[in-house]
Scaffold this motif. Structure first.
Motif, PDB file in Angstrom:
ATOM      1  N   VAL A 267       0.834  -1.209   0.000  1.00 43.81           N
ATOM      2  CA  VAL A 267       0.000   0.000   0.000  1.00 43.81           C
ATOM      3  C   VAL A 267       0.866   1.255   0.000  1.00 43.81           C
ATOM      4  O   VAL A 267       1.845   1.365   0.754  1.00 43.81           O
ATOM      5  N   ALA A 268       0.490   2.202  -0.833  1.00 42.94           N
ATOM      6  CA  ALA A 268       1.191   3.481  -0.884  1.00 42.94           C
ATOM      7  C   ALA A 268       0.964   4.252   0.416  1.00 42.94           C
ATOM      8  O   ALA A 268      -0.154   4.278   0.947  1.00 42.94           O
ATOM      9  N   ALA A 269       2.015   4.882   0.916  1.00 43.13           N
ATOM     10  CA  ALA A 269       1.907   5.681   2.136  1.00 43.13           C
ATOM     11  C   ALA A 269       3.059   6.668   2.179  1.00 43.13           C
ATOM     12  O   ALA A 269       4.194   6.322   1.819  1.00 43.13           O
ATOM     13  N   ASP A 270       2.767   7.882   2.608  1.00 45.44           N
ATOM     14  CA  ASP A 270       3.826   8.844   2.842  1.00 45.44           C
ATOM     15  C   ASP A 270       4.753   8.268   3.913  1.00 45.44           C
ATOM     16  O   ASP A 270       4.289   7.817   4.971  1.00 45.44           O
ATOM     17  N   LYS A 271       6.047   8.257   3.664  1.00 38.77           N
ATOM     18  CA  LYS A 271       6.937   7.536   4.567  1.00 38.77           C
ATOM     19  C   LYS A 271       7.072   8.194   5.933  1.00 38.77           C
ATOM     20  O   LYS A 271       7.564   7.558   6.870  1.00 38.77           O
ATOM     21  N   HIS A 272       6.633   9.440   6.064  1.00 39.85           N
ATOM     22  CA  HIS A 272       6.692  10.101   7.365  1.00 39.85           C
ATOM     23  C   HIS A 272       5.341  10.148   8.073  1.00 39.85           C
ATOM     24  O   HIS A 272       5.242   9.855   9.263  1.00 39.85           O
ATOM     25  N   THR A 273       4.272  10.504   7.335  1.00 44.73           N
ATOM     26  CA  THR A 273       2.952  10.618   7.975  1.00 44.73           C
ATOM     27  C   THR A 273       2.167   9.313   7.923  1.00 44.73           C
ATOM     28  O   THR A 273       1.209   9.142   8.668  1.00 44.73           O
ATOM     29  N   LEU A 274       2.541   8.395   7.016  1.00 48.57           N
ATOM     30  CA  LEU A 274       1.868   7.105   6.800  1.00 48.57           C
ATOM     31  C   LEU A 274       0.459   7.266   6.235  1.00 48.57           C
ATOM     32  O   LEU A 274      -0.342   6.341   6.261  1.00 48.57           O
ATOM     33  N   GLN A 275       0.190   8.446   5.677  1.00 48.05           N
ATOM     34  CA  GLN A 275      -1.093   8.740   5.040  1.00 48.05           C
ATOM     35  C   GLN A 275      -1.009   8.380   3.559  1.00 48.05           C
ATOM     36  O   GLN A 275       0.025   8.578   2.914  1.00 48.05           O
ATOM     37  N   HIS A 276      -2.107   7.852   3.021  1.00 45.11           N
ATOM     38  CA  HIS A 276      -2.120   7.511   1.602  1.00 45.11           C
ATOM     39  C   HIS A 276      -2.018   8.788   0.772  1.00 45.11           C
ATOM     40  O   HIS A 276      -2.674   9.784   1.077  1.00 45.11           O
ATOM     41  N   PRO A 277      -1.215   8.794  -0.300  1.00 44.76           N
ATOM     42  CA  PRO A 277      -1.019  10.033  -1.066  1.00 44.76           C
ATOM     43  C   PRO A 277      -2.240  10.486  -1.866  1.00 44.76           C
ATOM     44  O   PRO A 277      -2.348  11.672  -2.200  1.00 44.76           O
ATOM     45  N   ARG A 278      -3.143   9.566  -2.182  1.00 44.45           N
ATOM     46  CA  ARG A 278      -4.317   9.948  -2.987  1.00 44.45           C
ATOM     47  C   ARG A 278      -5.615   9.964  -2.199  1.00 44.45           C
ATOM     48  O   ARG A 278      -6.573  10.639  -2.591  1.00 44.45           O
ATOM     49  N   TYR A 279      -5.637   9.256  -1.094  1.00 48.36           N
ATOM     50  CA  TYR A 279      -6.846   9.173  -0.272  1.00 48.36           C
ATOM     51  C   TYR A 279      -6.489   9.558   1.160  1.00 48.36           C
ATOM     52  O   TYR A 279      -6.028   8.723   1.940  1.00 48.36           O
ATOM     53  N   PRO A 280      -6.673  10.824   1.526  1.00 48.25           N
ATOM     54  CA  PRO A 280      -6.201  11.317   2.822  1.00 48.25           C
ATOM     55  C   PRO A 280      -6.892  10.692   4.025  1.00 48.25           C
ATOM     56  O   PRO A 280      -6.385  10.812   5.148  1.00 48.25           O
ATOM     57  N   GLU A 281      -8.034  10.035   3.827  1.00 45.54           N
ATOM     58  CA  GLU A 281      -8.731   9.380   4.936  1.00 45.54           C
ATOM     59  C   GLU A 281      -8.203   7.972   5.177  1.00 45.54           C
ATOM     60  O   GLU A 281      -8.677   7.258   6.066  1.00 45.54           O
ATOM     61  N   VAL A 282      -7.191   7.557   4.410  1.00 44.09           N
ATOM     62  CA  VAL A 282      -6.619   6.212   4.515  1.00 44.09           C
ATOM     63  C   VAL A 282      -5.186   6.296   5.035  1.00 44.09           C
ATOM     64  O   VAL A 282      -4.384   7.108   4.568  1.00 44.09           O
ATOM     65  N   PHE A 283      -4.873   5.435   6.001  1.00 46.44           N
ATOM     66  CA  PHE A 283      -3.515   5.311   6.527  1.00 46.44           C
ATOM     67  C   PHE A 283      -3.093   3.845   6.432  1.00 46.44           C
ATOM     68  O   PHE A 283      -3.938   2.944   6.467  1.00 46.44           O
ATOM     69  N   ALA A 284      -1.800   3.615   6.338  1.00 43.20           N
ATOM     70  CA  ALA A 284      -1.278   2.246   6.267  1.00 43.20           C
ATOM     71  C   ALA A 284      -0.061   2.125   7.166  1.00 43.20           C
ATOM     72  O   ALA A 284       0.736   3.062   7.291  1.00 43.20           O
ATOM     73  N   LEU A 285       0.064   0.971   7.788  1.00 42.88           N
ATOM     74  CA  LEU A 285       1.238   0.708   8.614  1.00 42.88           C
ATOM     75  C   LEU A 285       1.488  -0.784   8.669  1.00 42.88           C
ATOM     76  O   LEU A 285       0.670  -1.596   8.236  1.00 42.88           O
ATOM     77  N   GLY A 286       2.649  -1.144   9.234  1.00 41.72           N
ATOM     78  CA  GLY A 286       2.996  -2.552   9.351  1.00 41.72           C
ATOM     79  C   GLY A 286       3.512  -3.120   8.042  1.00 41.72           C
ATOM     80  O   GLY A 286       3.952  -2.400   7.136  1.00 41.72           O
ATOM     81  N   ASP A 287       3.435  -4.435   7.929  1.00 46.84           N
ATOM     82  CA  ASP A 287       4.042  -5.131   6.808  1.00 46.84           C
ATOM     83  C   ASP A 287       3.443  -4.750   5.462  1.00 46.84           C
ATOM     84  O   ASP A 287       4.111  -4.834   4.428  1.00 46.84           O
ATOM     85  N   VAL A 288       2.175  -4.331   5.419  1.00 45.14           N
ATOM     86  CA  VAL A 288       1.523  -4.043   4.140  1.00 45.14           C
ATOM     87  C   VAL A 288       1.916  -2.691   3.560  1.00 45.14           C
ATOM     88  O   VAL A 288       1.709  -2.441   2.370  1.00 45.14           O
ATOM     89  N   ALA A 289       2.479  -1.822   4.365  1.00 48.94           N
ATOM     90  CA  ALA A 289       2.821  -0.469   3.900  1.00 48.94           C
ATOM     91  C   ALA A 289       4.111  -0.487   3.078  1.00 48.94           C
ATOM     92  O   ALA A 289       5.092  -1.140   3.455  1.00 48.94           O
ATOM     93  N   ASN A 290       4.113   0.227   1.980  1.00 48.73           N
ATOM     94  CA  ASN A 290       5.293   0.290   1.116  1.00 48.73           C
ATOM     95  C   ASN A 290       6.232   1.376   1.636  1.00 48.73           C
ATOM     96  O   ASN A 290       6.292   2.483   1.099  1.00 48.73           O
TER      97      ASN A 290
END
Length: 409
Positions: free
Chosen positions: A289-312
């Motif tokens: 899953v796409a995620a800003d490497k500092h905020t962990l927020q998705h770059p296209r969907y601001p209501e989505v966050f990703a963390l752990g093994d699935v985060a790129n």
């Protein structure tokens, strides 16, 4: 704790304020922190009724812990006030803000936390899926096989033992070599090490990507007489013949090597449904899953966050990384829920407890820049130490169960 409703009878109607996909360390930690902050209407999607403390599986395979000690009921770790839906997530539509569930239902959300972990791609190596669990092949990466690793180690008195590391990102990147060191230490203690050829297959150009710890691990491997194959990978297994194909990516050569013990780590990737979703990072061939490497927020969907093994994210996938990511996700999600710009930042911290013997361990801690980031600055963590082994075996498990999963640490 909230009692789990029977699968298929959960309340899914309406739009839920926060949906968390994944009930592992990442999903539970974020859910607990949000509840502590007073957030209500949190729904957790997790099909399994077991929660595993996976960092101990290496010690299970090394005969130093029981598999039973690594498992608890999922219901026991779900925070009070969090609704648990025991189904599989099958897809996400971030435009409609819905999650497709097994059974045909949809779950609507206002905010989404992606923490489903990754999948083990046993089928990506020809012959591996058929051989693992049989034919003297095991893997500490699955609870059903980790105890078998120890049985194979104990029963070996001569021959060839091969330990592999895939060329994909994987959870706990040090685990493939840690079990090699534990096995070698056991064989040395039982005075059979000189009769066993140990091959450690590493896809990278070094044993460890942080030079400070790589130098120490080179000495450890050399001390055990381990034959390290860098820039190499297991590309096929023949369980019936007990042979493995090792491909040297430096020169393209393939060698078929007979084995008497094979500890195989499968390639790993995002779950297939994540790969097929709009949340997957186009830059990730494995669908993370796409995620800003500092905020962990998705770059296209601001209501989505990703963390752990699935985060790129350009850091190692470890439980220690999750421990640092969870407060960032929880804090930034609270900011978004309250109309603010995310303020928390993750610096890429991760750690890898590198067990080098039955009672010795290195604690490698570093950030995005591969700069050492020691938690215990007065302790020399570039040296294998017994106190660090005690820390991993006896201190970290209760910290995990009672601190990290409860949102306190």
């Amino acid at each position: 704790m909230v009692a789990s409703p029977p699968p298929g009878n959960e309340t899914i109607a309406g739009r839920h304020r926060v949906v968390v996909i994944g009930g592992g360390s990442a999903g539970i930690s974020v859910s607990a922190r949000l509840r502590r902050a007073g957030v209500t209407d949190i729904t957790l999607v997790e099909p399994s009724d077991s929660h595993w403390y996976q960092p101990l599986w290496t010690l299970v395979g090394g005969g130093q812990a029981t598999l039973r000690s690594t498992r608890r009921a999922e219901a026991s770790v779900i925070p009070d006030g969090v609704r648990w839906i025991r189904r599989h997530a099958l897809g996400v539509d971030p435009e409609a803000r819905t999650v497709q569930l097994s059974g045909g239902d949809e779950l609507a959300y206002e905010h989404l936390v992606m923490a489903p972990g990754l999948q083990l791609d046993w089928g990506a190596v020809p012959g591996l899926a058929e051989a693992v669990g049989h034919d003297r092949v095991s893997s500490n990466y699955a609870p059903e096989y980790a105890p078998r690793t120890w049985e194979l180690i104990k029963g070996m008195r001569s021959g060839t033992a091969i330990f592999t590391h895939p060329a994909t990102p994987l959870k706990c990147g040090g685990a493939p070599q840690k079990i090699a060191y534990l096995a070698a230490d056991y064989w040395r203690r039982h005075k059979v090490l000189d009769r066993i050829r140990i091959i450690l297959v590493i896809p990278d150009t070094a044993l460890f990507k942080v030079p400070e710890w790589n130098h120490t691990l080179e000495r450890v491997a050399d001390g055990y007489g381990i034959e390290v194959r860098l820039r190499s990978e297991m590309t096929a297994v023949d369980g019936e013949r007990r042979e493995v194909v090792l491909t040297d990516h430096a020169n393209g050569t393939r060698e078929t090597v007979p084995y008497d013990l094979l500890h195989a780590v499968p390639p790993q990737s995002a779950p297939d449904w994540v790969k097929a979703s709009p949340l997957a990072d186009p830059a990730s061939p494995l669908g993370f899953v796409a995620a800003d490497k500092h905020t962990l927020q998705h770059p296209r969907y601001p209501e989505v966050f990703a963390l752990g093994d699935v985060a790129n994210l350009p850091t190692s996938k470890t439980g220690a990384a999750v421990r640092k990511q969870a407060p960032v996700v929880a804090g930034n999600l609270l900011d978004v829920m309250n109309g603010r710009t995310p303020t928390r930042r993750y610096d890429g911290y991760t750690s890898c407890p590198l067990v080098t013997a039955r009672d010795r361990m290195l604690l490698a801690e570093f950030d995005y820049d591969l700069k050492p980031s020691p938690t215990f600055p007065l302790i020399d963590t570039f040296k294998a130490r017994r106190d660090m082994w005690v820390f991993k075996r006896y201190v970290l498990p209760p910290v995990y169960w009672h601190g990290m999963l409860t949102g306190r640490l």
